[in-house]
Design a protein around this motif. Structure first.
Motif, PDB file in Angstrom:
ATOM      1  N   TRP A  82       0.828  -1.192   0.000  1.00  0.00           N
ATOM      2  CA  TRP A  82       0.000   0.000   0.000  1.00  0.00           C
ATOM      3  C   TRP A  82       0.862   1.241   0.000  1.00  0.00           C
ATOM      4  N   VAL A  83       0.234   2.340  -0.333  1.00  0.00           N
ATOM      5  CA  VAL A  83       0.819   3.669  -0.210  1.00  0.00           C
ATOM      6  C   VAL A  83      -0.052   4.394   0.794  1.00  0.00           C
ATOM      7  N   THR A  84       0.564   4.972   1.824  1.00  0.00           N
ATOM      8  CA  THR A  84      -0.177   5.667   2.876  1.00  0.00           C
ATOM      9  C   THR A  84      -0.175   7.161   2.619  1.00  0.00           C
ATOM     10  N   ILE A  85      -1.347   7.772   2.679  1.00  0.00           N
ATOM     11  CA  ILE A  85      -1.406   9.227   2.625  1.00  0.00           C
ATOM     12  C   ILE A  85      -2.226   9.740   3.803  1.00  0.00           C
ATOM     13  N   ASN A  86      -1.718  10.800   4.429  1.00  0.00           N
ATOM     14  CA  ASN A  86      -2.452  11.476   5.496  1.00  0.00           C
ATOM     15  C   ASN A  86      -3.465  12.400   4.845  1.00  0.00           C
ATOM     16  N   VAL A  87      -4.656  12.463   5.425  1.00  0.00           N
ATOM     17  CA  VAL A  87      -5.726  13.276   4.844  1.00  0.00           C
ATOM     18  C   VAL A  87      -6.264  14.266   5.863  1.00  0.00           C
ATOM     19  N   ASN A  88      -6.782  15.395   5.348  1.00  0.00           N
ATOM     20  CA  ASN A  88      -7.345  16.447   6.201  1.00  0.00           C
ATOM     21  C   ASN A  88      -8.779  16.147   6.617  1.00  0.00           C
ATOM     22  N   ASN A  89      -9.474  15.316   5.826  1.00  0.00           N
ATOM     23  CA  ASN A  89     -10.886  15.027   6.079  1.00  0.00           C
ATOM     24  C   ASN A  89     -11.172  13.643   5.502  1.00  0.00           C
ATOM     25  N   MET A  90     -11.454  12.670   6.367  1.00  0.00           N
ATOM     26  CA  MET A  90     -11.619  11.285   5.913  1.00  0.00           C
ATOM     27  C   MET A  90     -12.803  11.141   4.959  1.00  0.00           C
ATOM     28  N   GLU A  91     -13.955  11.732   5.302  1.00  0.00           N
ATOM     29  CA  GLU A  91     -15.141  11.532   4.459  1.00  0.00           C
ATOM     30  C   GLU A  91     -14.951  12.136   3.068  1.00  0.00           C
ATOM     31  N   GLU A  92     -14.374  13.334   3.012  1.00  0.00           N
ATOM     32  CA  GLU A  92     -14.131  14.002   1.733  1.00  0.00           C
ATOM     33  C   GLU A  92     -13.146  13.177   0.886  1.00  0.00           C
TER      34      GLU A  92
ATOM     35  N   ASP B 119      -6.782   6.072  20.050  1.00  0.00           N
ATOM     36  CA  ASP B 119      -6.476   7.513  20.135  1.00  0.00           C
ATOM     37  C   ASP B 119      -7.294   8.339  19.142  1.00  0.00           C
ATOM     38  N   GLY B 120      -8.192   7.677  18.387  1.00  0.00           N
ATOM     39  CA  GLY B 120      -9.073   8.419  17.490  1.00  0.00           C
ATOM     40  C   GLY B 120      -8.544   8.574  16.083  1.00  0.00           C
ATOM     41  N   THR B 121      -7.424   7.938  15.756  1.00  0.00           N
ATOM     42  CA  THR B 121      -6.921   7.983  14.381  1.00  0.00           C
ATOM     43  C   THR B 121      -7.757   7.038  13.523  1.00  0.00           C
ATOM     44  N   GLU B 122      -8.177   7.516  12.344  1.00  0.00           N
ATOM     45  CA  GLU B 122      -8.997   6.700  11.442  1.00  0.00           C
ATOM     46  C   GLU B 122      -8.151   6.196  10.280  1.00  0.00           C
ATOM     47  N   PHE B 123      -8.390   4.943   9.896  1.00  0.00           N
ATOM     48  CA  PHE B 123      -7.691   4.317   8.785  1.00  0.00           C
ATOM     49  C   PHE B 123      -8.713   3.770   7.792  1.00  0.00           C
ATOM     50  N   ALA B 124      -8.421   3.899   6.502  1.00  0.00           N
ATOM     51  CA  ALA B 124      -9.245   3.266   5.476  1.00  0.00           C
ATOM     52  C   ALA B 124      -8.308   2.699   4.413  1.00  0.00           C
TER      53      ALA B 124
ATOM     54  N   ARG C 208      -7.207  13.644  13.878  1.00  0.00           N
ATOM     55  CA  ARG C 208      -7.806  14.971  14.131  1.00  0.00           C
ATOM     56  C   ARG C 208      -6.800  15.974  14.700  1.00  0.00           C
ATOM     57  N   ASN C 209      -5.682  15.499  15.240  1.00  0.00           N
ATOM     58  CA  ASN C 209      -4.640  16.404  15.754  1.00  0.00           C
ATOM     59  C   ASN C 209      -3.652  16.820  14.667  1.00  0.00           C
ATOM     60  N   TYR C 210      -3.841  16.285  13.455  1.00  0.00           N
ATOM     61  CA  TYR C 210      -2.920  16.588  12.351  1.00  0.00           C
ATOM     62  C   TYR C 210      -3.736  16.836  11.096  1.00  0.00           C
ATOM     63  N   THR C 211      -4.201  18.071  10.947  1.00  0.00           N
ATOM     64  CA  THR C 211      -5.082  18.376   9.816  1.00  0.00           C
ATOM     65  C   THR C 211      -4.483  19.436   8.902  1.00  0.00           C
ATOM     66  N   SER C 212      -3.158  19.531   8.894  1.00  0.00           N
ATOM     67  CA  SER C 212      -2.510  20.447   7.947  1.00  0.00           C
ATOM     68  C   SER C 212      -1.553  19.635   7.090  1.00  0.00           C
TER      69      SER C 212
END
Length: 124
Positions: free
Chosen positions: A8-18, A39-44, A60-64
């Protein structure tokens, strides 16, 4: 040497639903797995079973999220014409292309909701 297959390739996202909506409705990837950590981190995980995946991570603590201008994620499309038509219908700007370096291939670039550059490739 090692026998390696891309997982896989992992990318951090600002908004999971979008991001899920973009990768599902525009790119056509199915959600193969989705989970949260305590801790509330979401993965898909997006993609077909036993195929390489795109892993979306939302914290949610890393949205930039700052995508590198040097990294592109490429996907094959069945037809450049239909892919361009879909982008047009979904109001997604083509940022470069179509480019055809030789008669066997052409491609163009869009951006995902986080600013990652996506290359859509039509191989004849």
């Amino acid at each position: 040497g090692l026998i390696m297959n891309l997982c896989w390739v992992t990318i951090n996202v600002n908004n999971m639903e979008e991001s899920l909506k973009f990768y599902n409705e525009v790119i056509g990837l199915k959600v193969s797995e989705r989970f949260d950590t305590p801790d509330g981190t979401e993965f898909a995980m997006l993609g077909e079973k036993d195929e390489p995946k795109i892993e979306l991570v939302y914290n949610r603590n890393y949205t930039s999220v700052k995508p590198s201008e040097d990294t592109t994620i490429g996907f094959f499309v069945e037809s450049q014409e239909s892919a361009l038509d879909i982008m047009n219908k979904k109001n997604i700007d083509v940022i470069r292309g179509p480019i055809s370096p030789n008669p066997d291939v052409s491609f163009f670039f869009i951006k995902d909701p986080n600013g990652y550059e996506i290359q859509l490739v039509d191989k004849k």
